[in-house]
Scaffold this motif. Structure first.
Motif, PDB file in Angstrom:
ATOM      1  N   ARG A 178       0.887  -1.166   0.066  1.00 48.51           N
ATOM      2  CA  ARG A 178      -0.006  -0.188  -0.045  1.00 48.51           C
ATOM      3  C   ARG A 178       0.952   1.095   0.148  1.00 48.51           C
ATOM      4  N   HIS A 179       1.908   1.077  -0.724  1.00 48.98           N
ATOM      5  CA  HIS A 179       2.883   2.006  -0.759  1.00 48.98           C
ATOM      6  C   HIS A 179       2.485   3.563  -1.353  1.00 48.98           C
ATOM      7  N   PRO A 180       2.965   4.597  -1.147  1.00 44.11           N
ATOM      8  CA  PRO A 180       2.405   5.844  -1.465  1.00 44.11           C
ATOM      9  C   PRO A 180       3.029   5.930  -3.171  1.00 44.11           C
ATOM     10  N   PHE A 181       4.058   5.170  -3.551  1.00 43.41           N
ATOM     11  CA  PHE A 181       3.920   5.155  -5.155  1.00 43.41           C
ATOM     12  C   PHE A 181       2.832   4.597  -5.694  1.00 43.41           C
ATOM     13  N   LEU A 182       2.361   3.504  -5.135  1.00 48.82           N
ATOM     14  CA  LEU A 182       1.213   2.716  -5.802  1.00 48.82           C
ATOM     15  C   LEU A 182      -0.088   3.509  -5.962  1.00 48.82           C
ATOM     16  N   ASP A 183      -0.320   4.403  -4.753  1.00 50.60           N
ATOM     17  CA  ASP A 183      -1.320   5.571  -4.894  1.00 50.60           C
ATOM     18  C   ASP A 183      -1.093   6.368  -5.838  1.00 50.60           C
ATOM     19  N   ALA A 184       0.076   7.000  -6.061  1.00 49.50           N
ATOM     20  CA  ALA A 184       0.168   7.877  -7.123  1.00 49.50           C
ATOM     21  C   ALA A 184       0.099   7.368  -8.440  1.00 49.50           C
TER      22      ALA A 184
END
Length: 199
Positions: A19-25
């Motif tokens: 659930r990493h911020p890169f994946l959110d982005a």
């Protein structure tokens, strides 16, 4: 203990990896194209390293695990060809130097070459399960990245991950929790590298 239980035994680490911020982005379209492209080049390097690791693992794996490993090798060869196509379209240099997170992951795979087959199989399952769950979290992906999200969440890939779980369960690792933790840490570092590229 089935390997499928490992994420629930380390929920915070698993969340950071999937659930990493890169994946959110990627999901919301805020990741800069240059940062994504940097990550893509490094991921191609990682897949090449993984191919070599998995080929060596196939040669020493227990007989019941060999079919899924062989199928995975074919898929990795195809994946590298897909990366080459993406690089040509996006104007990327797949020969760019490895970043520290990529080099660190390669070192981990090298250490796993010397580990028992059960440990190596647990690590390989962790790598692929993390990838599947991470990209599933990024669904459907912003329009510019949707093709990538779809590519890494196909039913065929999910079936492969299930096959690796069966292989790992058939040859248990002496310390599956430690192996899982080390791979998950490498995955988090790899996502972090992508965000660092955006700075």
């Amino acid at each position: 203990m089935p390997v499928a239980d490992l994420p629930s035994r380390s929920p915070d680490d698993w969340r950071r990896a999937t659930r990493h911020p890169f994946l959110d982005a990627v999901r919301d379209g805020t990741v800069p194209v240059a940062a994504f492209d940097t990550w893509l080049v490094q991921d191609a390097r990682f897949v090449a390293d993984l191919l070599r690791f998995q080929a060596r693992l196939l040669a020493r794996a227990p007989r019941p695990a060999q079919a899924v490993l062989a199928g995975g090798l074919v898929a990795l060869v195809e994946e590298l060809a897909w990366f080459e196509q993406q690089a040509a379209v996006r104007g990327l240099d797949l020969g760019a130097p490895a970043r520290p997170a990529t080099a660190g992951y390669a070192e981990l795979l090298g250490r796993l070459d010397a580990a028992d087959a059960g440990t190596a199989l647990t690590a390989l399952w962790t790598i692929e399960r993390t990838y599947l769950d991470a990209w599933s979290h990024a669904r459907p992906g912003a329009p510019g990245y949707r093709e990538f999200v779809e590519h890494w969440t196909t039913p065929g890939f999910a079936g492969y991950v299930a096959g690796l779980a069966a292989a790992a369960d058939g040859t248990p690792a002496p310390d599956a929790d430690a192996t899982f933790a080390e791979v998950v840490a490498a995955e988090v570092a790899f996502w972090d590298m992508a965000l660092d590229a955006a700075l």
